[in-house]
Motif scaffolding. Structure first.
Motif, short mmCIF file in Angstrom:
data_model
loop_
_atom_site.label_atom_id
_atom_site.label_comp_id
_atom_site.label_asym_id
_atom_site.label_seq_id
_atom_site.Cartn_x
_atom_site.Cartn_y
_atom_site.Cartn_z
N THR B 62 0.83 -1.21 0.00
CA THR B 62 0.00 0.00 0.00
C THR B 62 0.87 1.25 0.00
O THR B 62 0.60 2.21 -0.74
CB THR B 62 -0.93 0.01 1.24
OG1 THR B 62 -1.60 -1.25 1.30
CG2 THR B 62 -1.96 1.12 1.15
N GLN B 237 -4.83 -2.31 -3.36
CA GLN B 237 -3.88 -1.36 -2.76
C GLN B 237 -4.10 0.04 -3.31
O GLN B 237 -3.89 1.04 -2.62
CB GLN B 237 -2.42 -1.80 -2.91
CG GLN B 237 -1.93 -1.98 -4.32
CD GLN B 237 -2.09 -3.42 -4.79
OE1 GLN B 237 -3.13 -4.07 -4.54
NE2 GLN B 237 -1.09 -3.95 -5.46
N GLY B 241 -4.91 3.09 -1.06
CA GLY B 241 -3.99 4.22 -1.20
C GLY B 241 -4.74 5.52 -1.43
O GLY B 241 -4.50 6.52 -0.73
#
Ligand SMILES: Nc1ncnc2c1ncn2[C@@H]1O[C@H](COP(=O)(O)OP(=O)(O)O)[C@@H](O)[C@H]1O
Ligand SMILES: [Mg+2]
Lengths: 259, 274
Positions: B62, B237, B241
Motif C-alpha cells: 500500500t 492497494q 492508497g
C-alpha cells in the motif's frame, strides 16, 4: 448666560407621538440651547426614549415639529450626519471591533482615513480615562462593564458632534462605577462646551449633572422645569426641597430599572 | 496627571491565558493519533498475512502504491483539491448573499426559504444524476453538484445569523447616519463571518467526500474517479492508497478552516478560551 445670544440646538414644538391609540408623548415643547446640559427626567414609561428617538430622527412625530440645528431630523436624516451622536443604557459595542475601533466607528462612517481614526480614537479613549496600548486594543468582552460604557461614550464624542444624547447611559452600572463615570463625563462635556440631553429616571443623577431639568409625567408632558446652578448644587436644603418637588411632579420616585 | 489609570481600568486587566495549555493538548492529541494509526496499520498488516492481496494488501504494498500515486498521479489530487476549494468558495459567496437577502428583504424571505428547504431535501445522488444529463463538461458536472448541495447550507445559516443581529447594534450604527453600503460593510458583513465560518467548518469534510463521490459517479479525473478505476482493475492497494490520501486531504482542508476560524474570530471569547 444671556438667553438671547445662545443658539437654539433643539426645539420641540407641541409634539405628540402616538403608538396606535396610545399616546407616548403629548404636547411636549422645549428648547435646548448651545452648551446646555438638559436632563429629561421621568418614570419608566413616561415617554423619554420616545422623545429622544424623535430628536435622533428615527421616529416621526405624529403632530408638532422637532428641529435639531434648524433641521428636521427625520426628513433631513442624512443632513445631520456627524452633528449628533447617542449613547445608550447598554454599551452596544460591536464585539468584533477592538476598543479603539469601536470609538472610531463614527469617524470611519464619516470617511476619515485610518491614521486619523486611530489617533483620534486613542485621544478620546484617554479623555474617558482608558489608556495604554493593551487596553486600547482589547475587545469588548475583555473589558469590564464600566470600561465598556466609557468606550461607548468615547464613541459618541469622537465624531465631535454638536449634540450628545444619552439614554440612561449610567443606569446599568453599579453605584461606584456609575458615580465616577457621571462626574468624569459631566466634567468633560462642560470643558468641551457640548450641548447634551440626558435621559434618566433618577432624580439625584439629574440634579448632579444637569443645568436644567425637564420633568416629564406620563405620557411625556412637561410637568416641571428646574434650573440648577453650581451654588444650588452645593446647597443641601435646596436639593432636598427640589427632590421632593420633582418626585411629586413625576408621580413618585422611580427606583425600577430603566427601559 | 500622574495617575490616569483608575481602579476600574486596572480591574479590567486580566492575566493572559497560559500559553502552554494549548500546546499540551496538541501533543496529547498527536500522541493518541499516532497510536491509533499504528494500531490500524498493524491490524491491516496482520490481516494481509492471511487474506489474498485483492482483499487486503500488505502495508508495504500500500505504501508503494501511495508513493507511485504521488509521483505519477498527483495531478488528480491537485484537481480534486482545486475543485473542492473553488466550489466551496463559490457556494460560500453565493449562499451567504442569498442568506443576507433573505434576512433583509422581508417579502422575499418565505419564498427563498421554501426554495432552499426543498433543495436541501433533494438527495445528493439525484443531483449527481441530473448533472450527468445536464452537463457535458466534467468540471461543470462536479461544480454543479457541489454548489447545489452547499449553497443552501450557507444560505440558511447566514439567514439565521441575520435574524440574530441585535436591533441595538443596528440602531447604534444608524445614529452615525451611514450609507447602505456602510451598514453592510461595517455591521452585516462582520456579523455573519462567524456563521459563514461555522458553516464551512461543518460542511468541509462532507464536501470533500462529496467531491470524491461526484468524481466517481460523473467524471474520469480526480481522486474519486481514480479510486473507481482502481476498483475496476481489482487493485485493492490502489483503493486503499487513494482512501488514505483522501483522508489526508480531508484533514488538511479542515485544518485550514480551523486556522482561518482562529484568526478571524479572535475577538470571540469562546475561541480564545479554547
Ligand atoms: N415602538 C413602540 N411601540 C409601541 N409602544 C411603544 C413603543 N415605544 C414605546 N412605546 C410605549 O410608549 C410609552 C413610552 O415609552 P418610552 O418612551 O420607552 O418610555 P421611557 O423611556 O420614559 O421609559 C410606553 O408606554 C411604551 O410602552
Ligand atoms: Mg427609556
Amino acid at each position: 448666560m444671556t438667553a438671547v445670544e445662545a443658539r437654539t440646538v433643539i426645539e420641540l414644538d407641541r409634539v405628540d407621538r402616538y403608538f396606535g391609540a396610545h399616546p407616548a408623548v403629548l404636547d411636549l415643547s422645549f428648547r435646548v440651547m448651545e452648551g446646555e446640559i438638559v436632563a429629561l427626567l421621568g418614570r419608566t414609561g413616561a415617554g423619554k426614549s420616545t422623545a429622544l428617538h424623535m430628536i435622533m430622527g428615527v421616529l416621526e412625530p405624529t403632530r408638532g415639529t422637532v428641529r435639531v440645528e434648524g433641521l428636521d431630523p427625520y426628513a433631513q436624516f442624512k443632513e445631520l450626519r456627524g452633528r449628533l451622536s447617542v449613547s445608550f443604557q447598554n454599551d452596544r459595542l460591536l464585539p468584533w471591533r477592538a476598543a479603539w475601533e469601536n470609538v472610531a466607528l463614527g469617524l470611519e462612517i464619516l470617511g476619515f482615513d485610518k491614521e486619523t481614526q486611530r489617533s483620534r480614537a486613542i485621544e478620546w479613549l484617554e479623555n474617558v480615562k482608558i489608556v495604554g496600548e493593551e487596553n486600547v486594543r482589547k475587545y469588548p468582552h475583555e473589558l469590564s462593564g464600566g470600561m465598556r460604557q466609557r468606550v461607548s461614550l468615547a464613541r459618541a464624542l469622537c465624531v465631535d458632534p454638536a449634540l450628545v444624547l444619552l439614554d440612561e447611559s449610567f443606569s446599568q452600572l453599579d453605584h461606584v462605577t456609575s458615580k465616577a463615570l457621571r462626574s468624569d463625563f459631566t466634567e468633560l462635556v462642560r470643558r468641551l462646551g457640548k450641548t447634551c440631553v440626558l435621559i434618566t429616571h433618577r432624580i439625584d443623577d439629574a440634579l448632579e449633572m444637569a443645568d436644567r431639568i425637564l420633568v416629564l409625567a406620563a405620557p411625556a408632558k412637561l410637568a416641571l422645569e428646574v434650573r440648577v446652578t453650581a451654588d444650588r448644587r452645593a446647597d443641601a436644603a435646596w436639593l432636598e426641597t427640589q427632590h421632593a418637588a420633582i418626585a411629586a411632579a413625576m408621580g413618585g420616585e422611580d427606583e425600577t430599572e430603566a427601559a | 496627571m500622574s495617575t490616569r489609570i483608575d481602579p476600574e481600568t486596572a480591574a479590567g486587566l486580566e492575566p493572559p491565558a497560559p500559553a502552554g495549555a494549548e500546546r499540551n493538548y496538541f501533543k496529547r492529541d498527536l500522541f493518541a493519533s499516532i497510536v491509533i494509526i499504528a494500531l490500524i496499520a498493524f491490524a491491516m498488516e496482520a490481516w494481509s498475512w492471511v487474506a489474498p492481496v485483492y482483499i487486503m494488501p500488505s502495508v508495504v504494498l500500500t505504501g508503494d502504491e501511495i508513493l507511485t500515486i504521488l509521483g505519477e498521479d498527483y495531478i488528480h489530487i491537485v484537481t480534486t483539491i482545486l475543485r473542492l476549494l473553488f466550489a466551496v468558495a463559490f457556494s460560500l459567496v453565493v449562499g451567504s448573499l442569498i442568506g443576507v437577502v433573505m434576512g433583509i428583504v422581508r417579502p422575499a424571505e418565505p419564498f427563498i426559504k421554501a426554495l432552499v428547504v426543498i433543495f436541501t431535501g433533494v438527495p445528493a445522488l439525484s443531483w449527481m444524476l441530473f448533472a450527468i444529463f445536464w452537463f457535458r463538461g466534467t468540471e461543470e458536472r462536479v461544480f454543479f453538484i457541489l454548489a447545489v448541495i452547499l449553497i443552501p447550507f450557507y444560505a440558511l445559516n447566514v439567514y439565521d445569523g441575520i435574524k440574530a443581529l441585535s436591533t441595538d447594534l443596528i440602531e447604534v450604527v444608524e445614529t452615525f447616519r451611514p450609507s447602505r453600503w456602510q451598514v453592510f460593510r461595517l455591521l452585516i458583513l462582520p456579523h455573519i463571518v462567524p456563521y459563514v465560518l461555522m458553516t464551512t467548518k461543518s460542511i468541509i469534510g462532507y464536501a470533500a467526500r462529496m467531491t470524491a463521490f461526484a468524481e466517481l459517479v460523473s467524471v474520469n479525473t480526480g481522486m474519486g474517479a481514480r479510486m473507481g478505476l482502481a476498483q475496476d482493475e481489482l487493485n485493492m492497494q490502489g483503493v486503499i492508497g487513494w482512501t488514505i490520501l483522501l483522508v489526508i486531504v480531508n484533514l488538511g482542508v479542515q485544518a485550514i478552516v480551523a486556522w482561518a476560524e482562529k484568526r478571524l474570530l479572535k475577538w470571540r471569547p469562546e475561541v480564545s478560551v479554547r
